[in-house]
Write a protein that holds these residues in place. Structure first.
Motif, PDB file in Angstrom:
ATOM      1  N   GLY A 134      17.910 -65.335  53.528  1.00 16.64           N
ATOM      2  CA  GLY A 134      18.911 -64.499  52.912  1.00 16.64           C
ATOM      3  C   GLY A 134      18.617 -64.309  51.432  1.00 16.64           C
ATOM      4  O   GLY A 134      17.633 -64.841  50.911  1.00 16.64           O
ATOM      5  N   GLN A 135      19.494 -63.569  50.765  1.00 16.77           N
ATOM      6  CA  GLN A 135      19.309 -63.259  49.346  1.00 16.77           C
ATOM      7  C   GLN A 135      19.850 -64.348  48.444  1.00 16.77           C
ATOM      8  O   GLN A 135      19.513 -64.368  47.249  1.00 16.77           O
ATOM      9  CB  GLN A 135      19.972 -61.941  49.014  1.00 16.77           C
ATOM     10  N   GLY A 136      20.682 -65.204  48.967  1.00 24.45           N
ATOM     11  CA  GLY A 136      21.206 -66.315  48.187  1.00 24.45           C
ATOM     12  C   GLY A 136      22.599 -66.051  47.640  1.00 24.45           C
ATOM     13  O   GLY A 136      23.005 -64.900  47.442  1.00 24.45           O
ATOM     14  N   THR A 137      23.316 -67.128  47.392  1.00 23.58           N
ATOM     15  CA  THR A 137      24.640 -67.060  46.781  1.00 23.58           C
ATOM     16  C   THR A 137      24.752 -68.170  45.747  1.00 23.58           C
ATOM     17  O   THR A 137      24.329 -69.301  45.993  1.00 23.58           O
ATOM     18  CB  THR A 137      25.754 -67.158  47.845  1.00 23.58           C
ATOM     19  N   GLN A 138      25.291 -67.844  44.587  1.00 24.20           N
ATOM     20  CA  GLN A 138      25.347 -68.797  43.475  1.00 24.20           C
ATOM     21  C   GLN A 138      26.515 -69.758  43.645  1.00 24.20           C
ATOM     22  O   GLN A 138      27.653 -69.338  43.900  1.00 24.20           O
ATOM     23  CB  GLN A 138      25.504 -68.054  42.151  1.00 24.20           C
ATOM     24  N   ASN A 159      27.353 -65.313  65.332  1.00 25.15           N
ATOM     25  CA  ASN A 159      26.065 -65.205  64.624  1.00 25.15           C
ATOM     26  C   ASN A 159      26.164 -65.705  63.184  1.00 25.15           C
ATOM     27  O   ASN A 159      25.626 -65.083  62.260  1.00 25.15           O
ATOM     28  CB  ASN A 159      25.576 -63.754  64.618  1.00 25.15           C
ATOM     29  N   THR A 160      26.838 -66.830  63.019  1.00 25.79           N
ATOM     30  CA  THR A 160      27.103 -67.325  61.669  1.00 25.79           C
ATOM     31  C   THR A 160      26.832 -68.817  61.571  1.00 25.79           C
ATOM     32  O   THR A 160      27.171 -69.577  62.486  1.00 25.79           O
ATOM     33  CB  THR A 160      28.561 -67.040  61.272  1.00 25.79           C
ATOM     34  N   VAL A 161      26.240 -69.206  60.462  1.00 23.11           N
ATOM     35  CA  VAL A 161      26.062 -70.617  60.132  1.00 23.11           C
ATOM     36  C   VAL A 161      26.839 -70.896  58.848  1.00 23.11           C
ATOM     37  O   VAL A 161      26.965 -70.020  57.988  1.00 23.11           O
ATOM     38  CB  VAL A 161      24.564 -70.983  59.980  1.00 23.11           C
ATOM     39  N   TYR A 162      27.375 -72.098  58.751  1.00 23.59           N
ATOM     40  CA  TYR A 162      28.242 -72.475  57.634  1.00 23.59           C
ATOM     41  C   TYR A 162      27.692 -73.706  56.927  1.00 23.59           C
ATOM     42  O   TYR A 162      26.982 -74.518  57.517  1.00 23.59           O
ATOM     43  CB  TYR A 162      29.650 -72.790  58.138  1.00 23.59           C
ATOM     44  N   LEU A 163      28.081 -73.836  55.673  1.00 24.18           N
ATOM     45  CA  LEU A 163      27.825 -75.065  54.932  1.00 24.18           C
ATOM     46  C   LEU A 163      29.107 -75.430  54.204  1.00 24.18           C
ATOM     47  O   LEU A 163      29.474 -74.776  53.224  1.00 24.18           O
ATOM     48  CB  LEU A 163      26.663 -74.913  53.946  1.00 24.18           C
ATOM     49  N   GLN A 164      29.806 -76.433  54.716  1.00 26.95           N
ATOM     50  CA  GLN A 164      31.004 -76.950  54.060  1.00 26.95           C
ATOM     51  C   GLN A 164      30.569 -77.971  53.025  1.00 26.95           C
ATOM     52  O   GLN A 164      29.915 -78.963  53.367  1.00 26.95           O
ATOM     53  CB  GLN A 164      31.935 -77.597  55.081  1.00 26.95           C
ATOM     54  N   MET A 165      30.926 -77.735  51.777  1.00 29.92           N
ATOM     55  CA  MET A 165      30.502 -78.605  50.685  1.00 29.92           C
ATOM     56  C   MET A 165      31.740 -79.232  50.047  1.00 29.92           C
ATOM     57  O   MET A 165      32.583 -78.516  49.492  1.00 29.92           O
ATOM     58  CB  MET A 165      29.716 -77.799  49.644  1.00 29.92           C
ATOM     59  N   ALA A 212      22.640 -62.897  55.559  1.00 26.20           N
ATOM     60  CA  ALA A 212      23.442 -62.573  54.374  1.00 26.20           C
ATOM     61  C   ALA A 212      24.430 -63.689  54.104  1.00 26.20           C
ATOM     62  O   ALA A 212      25.317 -63.946  54.921  1.00 26.20           O
ATOM     63  CB  ALA A 212      24.175 -61.257  54.585  1.00 26.20           C
ATOM     64  N   GLU A 213      24.262 -64.341  52.950  1.00 26.96           N
ATOM     65  CA  GLU A 213      25.134 -65.435  52.557  1.00 26.96           C
ATOM     66  C   GLU A 213      26.366 -64.916  51.820  1.00 26.96           C
ATOM     67  O   GLU A 213      26.327 -63.862  51.183  1.00 26.96           O
ATOM     68  CB  GLU A 213      24.402 -66.424  51.625  1.00 26.96           C
ATOM     69  N   SER A 214      27.435 -65.702  51.880  1.00 27.03           N
ATOM     70  CA  SER A 214      28.648 -65.425  51.120  1.00 27.03           C
ATOM     71  C   SER A 214      29.376 -66.733  50.892  1.00 27.03           C
ATOM     72  O   SER A 214      29.062 -67.753  51.519  1.00 27.03           O
ATOM     73  CB  SER A 214      29.549 -64.431  51.867  1.00 27.03           C
ATOM     74  N   SER A 242      28.991 -69.233  54.007  1.00 27.35           N
ATOM     75  CA  SER A 242      28.737 -68.625  55.315  1.00 27.35           C
ATOM     76  C   SER A 242      27.443 -67.841  55.253  1.00 27.35           C
ATOM     77  O   SER A 242      27.066 -67.331  54.195  1.00 27.35           O
ATOM     78  CB  SER A 242      29.879 -67.687  55.712  1.00 27.35           C
ATOM     79  N   CYS A 243      26.796 -67.728  56.380  1.00 29.99           N
ATOM     80  CA  CYS A 243      25.575 -66.929  56.484  1.00 29.99           C
ATOM     81  C   CYS A 243      25.648 -66.155  57.795  1.00 29.99           C
ATOM     82  O   CYS A 243      25.614 -66.764  58.874  1.00 29.99           O
ATOM     83  CB  CYS A 243      24.346 -67.809  56.438  1.00 29.99           C
ATOM     84  N   ALA A 244      25.752 -64.847  57.675  1.00 26.63           N
ATOM     85  CA  ALA A 244      25.837 -63.986  58.857  1.00 26.63           C
ATOM     86  C   ALA A 244      24.456 -63.457  59.206  1.00 26.63           C
ATOM     87  O   ALA A 244      23.727 -62.971  58.334  1.00 26.63           O
ATOM     88  CB  ALA A 244      26.791 -62.835  58.594  1.00 26.63           C
ATOM     89  N   ALA A 245      24.118 -63.543  60.469  1.00 21.46           N
ATOM     90  CA  ALA A 245      22.808 -63.108  60.936  1.00 21.46           C
ATOM     91  C   ALA A 245      22.935 -61.860  61.800  1.00 21.46           C
ATOM     92  O   ALA A 245      23.935 -61.663  62.505  1.00 21.46           O
ATOM     93  CB  ALA A 245      22.144 -64.222  61.739  1.00 21.46           C
TER      94      ALA A 245
END
Length: 125
Positions: free
Chosen positions: A116-120, A77-83, A5-7, A21-24
């Motif tokens: 995941g379902q994606g986040t815009q 249980n989380t992966v991140y993407l800092q942009m 689940a992304e957020s 963030s993406c929680a698994a």
């Protein structure tokens, strides 16, 4: 099964930053290599970044090198993407994905087992 689940998506001006963030949940998180993909309107889904099971190695597509950082916290249980230094061309739906370890970095979406379902993410000029 792994549920993802992304957020953290949203609207930001060019030059700004966002952290996804993406929680698994489900299986053991550290069993999986994690990746981020994105899909812009009218375009195919493209690979953005990946991180090894314990975070020791990362891999990026050329267009985000030096601007994006992938990381993970296995205890959460989380992966991140800092942009950072976002550009209008970064506008897309961002997805996290997981696959079992393989010989090299997987950049094709069909090599990933769970999504995941994606986040815009929208970057205005």
């Amino acid at each position: 099964q792994v549920q993802l689940a992304e957020s953290g998506g949203g609207l930001v001006q060019a030059g700004g930053s966002l952290r996804l963030s993406c929680a698994a949940s489900g299986r053991t998180f550290s069993d999986y290599v994690m990746g981020w993909f994105r899909q812009a309107p009218g375009k195919e889904r493209e690979f953005v970044a990946a991180i090894s099971r314990y975070g020791g190695s990362t891999y990026y597509t050329d267009s985000v090198k030096g601007r994006f950082t992938i990381s993970r916290t296995n205890a959460k249980n989380t992966v991140y993407l800092q942009m950072d230094t976002l550009k209008p061309e970064d506008t897309a739906v961002y997805y996290c994905a997981a696959h079992r370890p393989s010989a090299g970095w997987e950049t094709a979406s069909d090599e990933y087992d769970y999504w995941g379902q994606g986040t815009q993410v929208t970057v205005s000029s």
